[in-house]
Design an enzyme around this catalytic site. Structure first.
Site, PDB file in Angstrom:
ATOM      1  N   GLY A   7       0.857  -1.184   0.000  1.00 35.04           N
ATOM      2  CA  GLY A   7       0.000   0.000   0.000  1.00 35.04           C
ATOM      3  C   GLY A   7       0.887   1.225   0.000  1.00 35.04           C
ATOM      4  N   GLY A   9      -0.033   4.474  -0.868  1.00 39.99           N
ATOM      5  CA  GLY A   9      -0.869   5.663  -1.066  1.00 39.99           C
ATOM      6  C   GLY A   9      -0.358   6.834  -0.252  1.00 39.99           C
ATOM      7  N   ASN A  86      -5.884   1.729   9.656  1.00 42.90           N
ATOM      8  CA  ASN A  86      -6.831   1.991  10.745  1.00 42.90           C
ATOM      9  C   ASN A  86      -7.815   0.835  10.877  1.00 42.90           C
ATOM     10  OD1 ASN A  86      -5.850   4.423  11.670  1.00 42.90           O
ATOM     11  ND2 ASN A  86      -7.110   5.659  10.300  1.00 42.90           N
ATOM     12  N   SER A 112      -0.529   7.789  13.464  1.00 45.21           N
ATOM     13  CA  SER A 112      -1.161   9.106  13.383  1.00 45.21           C
ATOM     14  C   SER A 112      -0.191  10.118  12.802  1.00 45.21           C
ATOM     15  CB  SER A 112      -1.616   9.566  14.771  1.00 45.21           C
ATOM     16  OG  SER A 112      -2.313  10.793  14.658  1.00 45.21           O
ATOM     17  N   GLY A 114      -1.030  11.680   9.510  1.00 49.38           N
ATOM     18  CA  GLY A 114      -1.528  12.008   8.174  1.00 49.38           C
ATOM     19  C   GLY A 114      -0.426  12.312   7.178  1.00 49.38           C
ATOM     20  N   LYS A 164      -5.349   3.732  19.083  1.00 47.52           N
ATOM     21  CA  LYS A 164      -5.567   4.625  17.927  1.00 47.52           C
ATOM     22  C   LYS A 164      -7.055   4.959  17.774  1.00 47.52           C
ATOM     23  CE  LYS A 164      -4.592   7.104  14.363  1.00 47.52           C
ATOM     24  NZ  LYS A 164      -5.218   6.878  13.126  1.00 47.52           N
ATOM     25  N   HIS A 167      -7.843   7.554  20.287  1.00 45.57           N
ATOM     26  CA  HIS A 167      -7.225   8.799  19.781  1.00 45.57           C
ATOM     27  C   HIS A 167      -8.142   9.443  18.745  1.00 45.57           C
ATOM     28  CE1 HIS A 167      -5.048  10.772  16.478  1.00 45.57           C
ATOM     29  NE2 HIS A 167      -4.236  11.253  17.414  1.00 45.57           N
ATOM     30  N   ASN A 168      -8.646   8.639  17.845  1.00 41.13           N
ATOM     31  CA  ASN A 168      -9.485   9.209  16.780  1.00 41.13           C
ATOM     32  C   ASN A 168     -10.839   9.679  17.310  1.00 41.13           C
ATOM     33  OD1 ASN A 168      -7.345   8.377  15.156  1.00 41.13           O
ATOM     34  ND2 ASN A 168      -8.709   8.021  13.426  1.00 41.13           N
ATOM     35  N   GLU A 171     -10.146  12.927  18.553  1.00 38.98           N
ATOM     36  CA  GLU A 171      -9.995  13.799  17.373  1.00 38.98           C
ATOM     37  C   GLU A 171     -11.385  14.302  16.904  1.00 38.98           C
ATOM     38  OE1 GLU A 171      -7.137  12.222  14.346  1.00 38.98           O
ATOM     39  OE2 GLU A 171      -8.886  12.248  13.038  1.00 38.98           O
TER      40      GLU A 171
HETATM   41  N1  LIG Z   1      -4.683   9.331   5.438  1.00 41.89           N
HETATM   42  C1  LIG Z   1      -4.459   9.417   6.750  1.00 41.89           C
HETATM   43  O1  LIG Z   1      -4.396  10.509   7.330  1.00 41.89           O
HETATM   44  C2  LIG Z   1      -4.262   8.173   7.570  1.00 41.89           C
HETATM   45  C3  LIG Z   1      -3.613   8.285   8.793  1.00 41.89           C
HETATM   46  C4  LIG Z   1      -3.394   7.131   9.553  1.00 41.89           C
HETATM   47  C5  LIG Z   1      -3.806   5.905   9.098  1.00 41.89           C
HETATM   48  N2  LIG Z   1      -4.432   5.841   7.883  1.00 41.89           N
HETATM   49  C6  LIG Z   1      -4.798   4.504   7.428  1.00 41.89           C
HETATM   50  O2  LIG Z   1      -3.745   4.039   6.580  1.00 41.89           O
HETATM   51  C7  LIG Z   1      -4.262   3.172   5.556  1.00 41.89           C
HETATM   52  C8  LIG Z   1      -3.915   3.738   4.199  1.00 41.89           C
HETATM   53  O3  LIG Z   1      -4.463   5.032   4.106  1.00 41.89           O
HETATM   54  P1  LIG Z   1      -4.072   6.044   2.940  1.00 41.89           P
HETATM   55  O4  LIG Z   1      -4.557   7.386   3.403  1.00 41.89           O
HETATM   56  O5  LIG Z   1      -2.652   5.866   2.550  1.00 41.89           O
HETATM   57  O6  LIG Z   1      -5.014   5.510   1.787  1.00 41.89           O
HETATM   58  P2  LIG Z   1      -4.796   5.682   0.203  1.00 41.89           P
HETATM   59  O7  LIG Z   1      -6.126   5.421  -0.393  1.00 41.89           O
HETATM   60  O8  LIG Z   1      -4.121   6.984  -0.093  1.00 41.89           O
HETATM   61  O9  LIG Z   1      -3.782   4.522  -0.181  1.00 41.89           O
HETATM   62  C9  LIG Z   1      -4.100   3.168  -0.106  1.00 41.89           C
HETATM   63  C10 LIG Z   1      -3.228   2.440  -1.105  1.00 41.89           C
HETATM   64  O10 LIG Z   1      -3.408   1.055  -0.937  1.00 41.89           O
HETATM   65  C11 LIG Z   1      -3.468   0.457  -2.215  1.00 41.89           C
HETATM   66  N3  LIG Z   1      -4.192  -0.793  -2.065  1.00 41.89           N
HETATM   67  C12 LIG Z   1      -5.488  -0.988  -1.759  1.00 41.89           C
HETATM   68  N4  LIG Z   1      -5.769  -2.299  -1.666  1.00 41.89           N
HETATM   69  C13 LIG Z   1      -4.607  -2.943  -1.915  1.00 41.89           C
HETATM   70  C14 LIG Z   1      -4.245  -4.311  -1.942  1.00 41.89           C
HETATM   71  N5  LIG Z   1      -5.131  -5.270  -1.698  1.00 41.89           N
HETATM   72  N6  LIG Z   1      -2.964  -4.617  -2.238  1.00 41.89           N
HETATM   73  C15 LIG Z   1      -2.055  -3.643  -2.487  1.00 41.89           C
HETATM   74  N7  LIG Z   1      -2.338  -2.337  -2.457  1.00 41.89           N
HETATM   75  C16 LIG Z   1      -3.606  -2.000  -2.172  1.00 41.89           C
HETATM   76  C17 LIG Z   1      -4.166   1.477  -3.095  1.00 41.89           C
HETATM   77  O11 LIG Z   1      -3.889   1.271  -4.459  1.00 41.89           O
HETATM   78  C18 LIG Z   1      -3.571   2.778  -2.554  1.00 41.89           C
HETATM   79  O12 LIG Z   1      -2.403   3.158  -3.248  1.00 41.89           O
HETATM   80  C19 LIG Z   1      -5.769   3.089   5.826  1.00 41.89           C
HETATM   81  O13 LIG Z   1      -6.030   1.991   6.637  1.00 41.89           O
HETATM   82  C20 LIG Z   1      -6.053   4.380   6.586  1.00 41.89           C
HETATM   83  O14 LIG Z   1      -7.201   4.321   7.383  1.00 41.89           O
HETATM   84  C21 LIG Z   1      -4.656   6.927   7.102  1.00 41.89           C
HETATM   85  O1  LIG Z   2      -4.433  10.322  13.419  1.00 39.54           O
HETATM   86  C1  LIG Z   2      -4.517  10.507  12.221  1.00 39.54           C
HETATM   87  O2  LIG Z   2      -3.553  10.632  11.456  1.00 39.54           O
HETATM   88  C2  LIG Z   2      -5.900  10.550  11.618  1.00 39.54           C
HETATM   89  O3  LIG Z   2      -6.859  10.270  12.575  1.00 39.54           O
HETATM   90  C3  LIG Z   2      -6.003   9.542  10.516  1.00 39.54           C
HETATM   91  O4  LIG Z   2      -6.021   8.250  11.077  1.00 39.54           O
HETATM   92  C4  LIG Z   2      -7.099   9.729   9.507  1.00 39.54           C
HETATM   93  O5  LIG Z   2      -7.070  10.972   8.936  1.00 39.54           O
HETATM   94  C5  LIG Z   2      -8.416   9.268  10.001  1.00 39.54           C
HETATM   95  O6  LIG Z   2      -8.543   7.970   9.450  1.00 39.54           O
HETATM   96  C6  LIG Z   2      -9.622  10.030   9.577  1.00 39.54           C
HETATM   97  O7  LIG Z   2     -10.688   9.384  10.195  1.00 39.54           O
HETATM   98  P1  LIG Z   2     -12.180   9.616   9.800  1.00 39.54           P
HETATM   99  O8  LIG Z   2     -12.284   9.306   8.327  1.00 39.54           O
HETATM  100  O9  LIG Z   2     -12.964   8.687  10.642  1.00 39.54           O
HETATM  101  O10 LIG Z   2     -12.447  11.058  10.077  1.00 39.54           O
END
Ligand SMILES: NC(=O)c1ccc[n+]([C@@H]2O[C@H](COP(=O)([O-])OP(=O)(O)OC[C@H]3O[C@@H](n4cnc5c(N)ncnc54)[C@H](O)[C@@H]3O)[C@@H](O)[C@H]2O)c1
Ligand SMILES: O=C(O)[C@H](O)[C@@H](O)[C@H](O)[C@H](O)COP(=O)(O)O
Length: 314
Positions: A7, A9, A86, A112, A114, A164, A167-168, A171
């Site tokens: 992953g 992303g 998450n 956490s 972002g 986490k 925490h959220n 948030e």
């Molecule tokens: N964006 C945030 O602020 C944030 C913060 C903390 C945790 N998270 C968590 O981190 C994880 C990723 O979030 P993100 O924001 O990077 O999402 P994103 O959508 O930007 O990226 C996800 C990536 O995973 C890839 N993907 C999906 N399914 C796949 C699979 N089966 N095999 C290989 N690759 C696959 C997608 O192509 C994409 O590039 C999620 O669980 C999210 O909840 C996000």
């Molecule tokens: O700590 C963090 O970096 C954020 O909480 C991160 O995990 C993400 O931005 C949340 O997934 C948003 O959560 P919601 O989509 O539920 O608002």
């Protein structure tokens, strides 16, 4: 240390970059071939030296489940899987059980920070066996922010994602409080400089915080948030926090209200408020607003046609 990142992303891509800057050897796999280093999960596993470590950073639920299942087939005894997405903590316990039957370790790690994590570091909340967490420490050290804080081994498997989740939940509550304060200031004309007030609060006040800094940043771009619709999604953490609060009989009025405010934001029209309006009209003859937007039928509107209830309806 060598690690596989699944992953790439917004999170996984930046985390791979931060790890590389920290001197680690990262091989990334994403289902999107444009950003992947390898063609398949199988190739990723083949390129890693045993004992392997693979960090999963894909959306929670099905994508994580599929990835963990596939890794269970591909990895060997002594390897470790980290789920940094998450995920719901109850999924962790299932994943750890399934992988342990094959001698594969599992660590859940709430992350956490972002999209700012690349430069600021990521706060990490881990759950799992001490031996597994200790082995991954060089990776955690490179990801976490500088300084003493920003990392906790919170407990056994599931504890990282439970931390986490809470925490959220917090948030949600903090964001909702800033949101409501902003709406009141914008609605009244007593304070002439709303953005300036928020900006001033960044220093010295009780409510100074990163969320406040980010709100001022958003207001700098769009002072009255005119470019946005008042619509907020949620990706599960708030719901799980409220569900856990119910399970433990812990009162959580703020976080629950913040979650429900998001649900309300997705309704163009409130079915529940139709019932409230209909009942006010029924019992008090109070005005209702028609689906077309005109106010009518009720004592609140001058000259309204209030039909008294019939004797047989009482
Ligand atoms: N964006 C945030 O602020 C944030 C913060 C903390 C945790 N998270 C968590 O981190 C994880 C990723 O979030 P993100 O924001 O990077 O999402 P994103 O959508 O930007 O990226 C996800 C990536 O995973 C890839 N993907 C999906 N399914 C796949 C699979 N089966 N095999 C290989 N690759 C696959 C997608 O192509 C994409 O590039 C999620 O669980 C999210 O909840 C996000
Ligand atoms: O700590 C963090 O970096 C954020 O909480 C991160 O995990 C993400 O931005 C949340 O997934 C948003 O959560 P919601 O989509 O539920 O608002």
């Amino acid at each position: 240390m060598q690690i596989g990142m699944v992953g790439l992303g917004k999170m996984g891509g930046n985390m791979a970059e931060r790890l590389r800057r920290g001197g680690h050897d990262v091989i990334g796999y994403d289902r999107d071939p444009a950003i992947s280093d390898v063609a398949s999960l199988k190739e990723l596993v083949e390129r890693l030296e045993a004992p392997r470590a693979v960090w999963v950073m894909v959306p929670a639920g099905k994508p994580t489940q599929t990835t963990v299942d596939d890794l269970g087939e591909l990895l060997d005894v002594g390897d470790i899987v980290v789920d940094g997405g998450n995920s719901h903590y109850v999924d962790d316990q299932k994943h750890a059980r399934e992988l342990s039957t094959k001698g594969i370790g599992f660590v859940d790690c709430g992350v956490s920070g972002g999209v700012w994590g690349l430069q600021n570091g990521y706060a990490l909340m881990c759950g799992g066996d001490k031996a597994h967490v200790d082995r991954l420490m060089p990776i955690f050290e490179a990801l976490k922010p500088e300084g003493e804080d920003g990392f906790v081994h919170a407990g056994d498997v599931g504890a990282g994602h439970f931390a986490k989740m809470v925490h959220n939940g917090i948030e949600y509550g903090m964001m909702q409080a800033f949101a409501e304060g902003w709406e009141l200031l914008e609605a009244s004309d007593v304070v002439k400089d709303v953005k300036g007030s928020f900006a001033s609060w960044r220093t010295g006040t009780v409510i100074r915080s990163w969320l406040l800094d980010l709100l001022v940043r958003a207001l700098d771009d769009d002072e009255h948030l005119e470019q946005l619709r008042g619509y907020a999604q949620d990706s599960g953490e708030g719901r799980w926090t409220v569900q856990a609060a119910v399970d433990h009989a812990v009162p959580m009025p703020v976080i629950t209200a913040a979650l429900y405010a998001r649900f309300a934001s997705r309704q163009d029209d409130s079915p529940a408020m139709k019932v409230v309006a209909a009942l006010r009209n029924q019992f008090g003859g109070h005005a209702i607003t028609s689906a077309e937007g005109s106010t009518g039928k009720g004592a609140d509107s001058p000259g309204a046609d209030v039909t008294p209830p019939r004797e047989s309806d009482r």
